[in-house]
Design an enzyme around this catalytic site. Structure first.
Site, PDB file in Angstrom:
ATOM      1  N   LYS A   1      -1.176  -7.690  -8.937  1.00  0.00           N
ATOM      2  CA  LYS A   1      -2.137  -7.633  -7.842  1.00  0.00           C
ATOM      3  C   LYS A   1      -1.680  -6.569  -6.852  1.00  0.00           C
ATOM      4  O   LYS A   1      -0.787  -6.787  -6.039  1.00  0.00           O
ATOM      5  CB  LYS A   1      -2.272  -8.970  -7.108  1.00  0.00           C
ATOM      6  CG  LYS A   1      -3.518  -8.990  -6.184  1.00  0.00           C
ATOM      7  CD  LYS A   1      -3.311  -9.750  -4.902  1.00  0.00           C
ATOM      8  CE  LYS A   1      -2.617  -8.979  -3.833  1.00  0.00           C
ATOM      9  NZ  LYS A   1      -3.397  -7.864  -3.240  1.00  0.00           N
TER      10      LYS A   1
ATOM     11  N   PHE B   1       0.812  -1.224   0.000  1.00  0.00           N
ATOM     12  CA  PHE B   1       0.000   0.000   0.000  1.00  0.00           C
ATOM     13  C   PHE B   1       0.838   1.264   0.000  1.00  0.00           C
ATOM     14  O   PHE B   1       0.358   2.331  -0.388  1.00  0.00           O
ATOM     15  CB  PHE B   1      -0.946   0.014   1.215  1.00  0.00           C
ATOM     16  CG  PHE B   1      -0.270   0.300   2.538  1.00  0.00           C
ATOM     17  CD1 PHE B   1       0.037   1.593   2.935  1.00  0.00           C
ATOM     18  CD2 PHE B   1       0.040  -0.730   3.404  1.00  0.00           C
ATOM     19  CE1 PHE B   1       0.650   1.857   4.148  1.00  0.00           C
ATOM     20  CE2 PHE B   1       0.655  -0.493   4.626  1.00  0.00           C
ATOM     21  CZ  PHE B   1       0.965   0.807   5.000  1.00  0.00           C
TER      22      PHE B   1
ATOM     23  N   GLU C   1       9.194  -3.595  13.427  1.00  0.00           N
ATOM     24  CA  GLU C   1       9.037  -2.519  12.441  1.00  0.00           C
ATOM     25  C   GLU C   1       7.761  -1.753  12.766  1.00  0.00           C
ATOM     26  O   GLU C   1       6.667  -2.316  12.773  1.00  0.00           O
ATOM     27  CB  GLU C   1       8.952  -3.097  11.027  1.00  0.00           C
ATOM     28  CG  GLU C   1       8.848  -2.017   9.960  1.00  0.00           C
ATOM     29  CD  GLU C   1       8.735  -2.581   8.559  1.00  0.00           C
ATOM     30  OE1 GLU C   1       9.208  -1.925   7.617  1.00  0.00           O
ATOM     31  OE2 GLU C   1       8.160  -3.681   8.411  1.00  0.00           O
TER      32      GLU C   1
ATOM     33  N   SER D   1       5.420  -6.845   4.021  1.00  0.00           N
ATOM     34  CA  SER D   1       5.946  -7.159   5.346  1.00  0.00           C
ATOM     35  C   SER D   1       6.765  -8.443   5.312  1.00  0.00           C
ATOM     36  O   SER D   1       6.603  -9.287   4.431  1.00  0.00           O
ATOM     37  CB  SER D   1       4.799  -7.301   6.339  1.00  0.00           C
ATOM     38  OG  SER D   1       4.050  -8.475   6.064  1.00  0.00           O
TER      39      SER D   1
ATOM     40  N   GLU E   1      -5.012  -4.175  -1.676  1.00  0.00           N
ATOM     41  CA  GLU E   1      -6.438  -3.852  -1.664  1.00  0.00           C
ATOM     42  C   GLU E   1      -6.719  -2.515  -0.982  1.00  0.00           C
ATOM     43  O   GLU E   1      -7.822  -1.969  -1.106  1.00  0.00           O
ATOM     44  CB  GLU E   1      -7.226  -4.968  -0.983  1.00  0.00           C
ATOM     45  CG  GLU E   1      -6.861  -5.251   0.454  1.00  0.00           C
ATOM     46  CD  GLU E   1      -5.744  -6.268   0.605  1.00  0.00           C
ATOM     47  OE1 GLU E   1      -5.714  -6.949   1.642  1.00  0.00           O
ATOM     48  OE2 GLU E   1      -4.887  -6.369  -0.308  1.00  0.00           O
TER      49      GLU E   1
ATOM     50  N   CYS F   1       9.749   1.181   3.755  1.00  0.00           N
ATOM     51  CA  CYS F   1      10.724   0.213   4.271  1.00  0.00           C
ATOM     52  C   CYS F   1      12.118   0.803   4.362  1.00  0.00           C
ATOM     53  O   CYS F   1      13.002   0.199   4.973  1.00  0.00           O
ATOM     54  CB  CYS F   1      10.724  -1.047   3.412  1.00  0.00           C
ATOM     55  SG  CYS F   1      11.312  -0.783   1.729  1.00  0.00           S
TER      56      CYS F   1
END
Length: 498
Positions: free
Chosen positions: A177, A153, A388, A230, A180, A285
């Site tokens: 993909k 995202f 994190e 992640s 969402e 990240c």
């Protein structure tokens, strides 16, 4: 308050836009908390259709000359530039990035389109004449087939553009993909590429969550999977994908350390560290999430850094003016998680010196806001030191010397990025040599690489052998064929024995 009209979020399979009729998941405008779209919850049926469409389109696309494939991306790059502001508005609205952050991320994505435009040169093989008497040898780089990209995202445009332009330019077909949480930017990127006349089925777009991911991993016609997200999900994708015989590059999370030496230029360090820690609301990240202050550096660093954090303007990013310095985080649930981690740090003995919890934006009371937060005296073993956070929270750890600082950074299970701020060449060289991280910055807060270099996470930050971006990505999306030939005479029309 009037209801917000929901935007379309279709799938794109075999060259056709398909409206999902089933229930989906809400897509929010994080600045206001409004639901702006519903993301379809696809699964094995949709994945099967997309992969079969890609597999059917692959042979003709593979045989399209590399020069012609490159021309598609020259035109695509121009089209993205023409629609630059439109894409940035979409990013800011569905993710919450400031206008400046959206622009910066899209520029980085466009660099990957530009890199893909050089595919004729990138696909050069090697030749050696007379490797044995009368025998020649050559290598060819050929596409894999159907490749898939699963994107996060936090960078709705940049990360997809890390993947599908180069994969397609190499001659593969592709199934994308997106997360969402941010599907609308992906819809726009695919829509623009399709305007350039890409053959039906070469690029497909599907939506959904874990069921969708697992269907991609299980499908026998998917040859390779690229992922950013992640660490737990990266590990799941790597283990399951490789078990199915697929190539996988899976980028996971991070805990990036920024070492500040006593001799650092503190004005420039504060400016860079503030951007590294709080830029993109900490949702990246490569965020500089932990500062390790060496010796007297802590007392020089914290006062100006705290002042800089407190001065950041927090607000809506979904309109051109006025733009804040920092926008919201992605969802209310994510904001609550970040706040709970800060609370855990307090409970374990750390000291919050700049508290962004409870920030309110009066004109958008339902937005997902969290202000810049600095937590001092974080120690090894604390929750904040291990996990994190992925939010606008900077941990500060204190050590006596450079050796301790490097050892502290190297204890992390992650290995994405690490930076040092110093005016000492010896300290910089020692750090560069010893720190365990794939991307290293010297007086650079966010050492993210450009398109021609690989994005080289280590350890728990990356699962796989060939990284995203650069020459390694070309290797990932192709396989090498070695041809050995002997000429038996005759005329030019004779057949080679291979």
């Amino acid at each position: 308050m009037p209801a917000v009209a929901l935007e379309r979020c279709p799938l794109f399979i075999g060259g056709e836009w398909i409206e999902s009729k089933g229930p989906g998941t809400p897509v929010y405008n994080p600045s206001t908390g409004d639901v702006i779209a519903e993301c379809p919850a696809g699964g094995a049926v949709e994945i099967g259709a997309a992969v079969e469409a890609a597999a059917a389109a692959f042979p003709a696309w593979r045989d399209t000359p590399a020069v012609d494939r490159a021309r598609v991306f020259f035109r695509y790059r121009q089209l993205v530039e023409q629609h630059f502001d439109r894409i940035c508005r979409c990013i800011s609205r569905e993710h919450g990035k400031t206008w400046a952050e959206a622009r910066g991320s899209l520029f980085r994505g466009m660099e990957n389109i530009e890199y893909a435009c050089g595919i004729p040169s990138l696909l050069f093989g090697d030749t050696l004449e007379n490797v044995a008497r009368g025998v020649d040898c050559e290598t060819l780089l050929q596409p894999l087939g159907v490749c898939a990209g699963i994107t996060p995202f936090n960078f709705p445009a940049m990360v997809p553009l890390w993947m599908f332009p180069l994969a397609l330019a190499c001659g593969n077909a592709f199934v994308l993909k997106p997360s969402e949480k941010v599907p609308l930017t992906a819809v726009l990127l695919v829509e623009l590429l399709q305007e350039e006349g890409l053959p039906k089925g070469v690029l497909n777009l599907v939506h959904g969550g874990r069921e969708c991911v697992d269907a991609l991993l299980a499908h026998p016609k998917v040859a390779a999977v690229s992922f950013v997200g992640s660490t737990p999900v990266a590990r799941h994708i790597y283990e399951n994908g490789t078990r199915q015989g697929k190539r996988v590059q899976a980028n996971g999370g991070a805990k990036n350390y920024v070492i500040v030496m006593p001799d650092a230029d503190m004005t420039k360090t504060v400016e860079a560290l503030s951007t590294a820690a709080f830029g993109c609301a900490g949702e990246r990240c490569m965020a500089g999430s932990t500062a390790i202050a060496v010796g007297a550096a802590a007392d020089r660093l914290l006062p100006p850094l705290t002042q800089a954090a407190r001065s950041l303007r927090i607000g809506r990013t979904d309109r051109p003016e006025p733009q804040p310095d920092m926008g919201p985080v992605i969802t209310a649930q994510h904001r609550d998680r970040v706040e709970s981690l800060v609370a855990a740090g307090e409970a374990e003995g750390a000291r919050v010196v700049c508290d962004g919890r409870g920030v309110r934006v009066p004109e958008a009371p339902r937005g997902f806001y969290l202000g810049a937060t600095i937590v001092d005296q974080v120690r090894d073993g604390m929750t904040l030191a291990r996990e994190e956070v992925f939010g606008p929270v900077l941990n500060v750890m204190r050590v006596d010397g450079l050796e301790q600082a490097i050892d502290q950074a190297n204890r992390s299970a992650f290995g994405n990025g690490a930076s040092i701020f110093t005016t000492s060449g010896a300290a910089a060289r020692e750090f560069k040599h010893r720190v365990k991280a794939g991307m290293v910055g010297i007086n650079v807060g966010v050492p993210a690489t450009m398109a021609m270099f690989p994005f080289t996470g280590w350890d728990e930050s990356f699962f796989g052998d060939l990284h995203i971006q650069g020459r390694e990505a070309v290797q990932f999306y192709t396989r090498q064929k070695v041809v050995t030939s002997r000429w038996f005479g005759g005329n030019i029309g004779d057949v080679w024995r291979k």
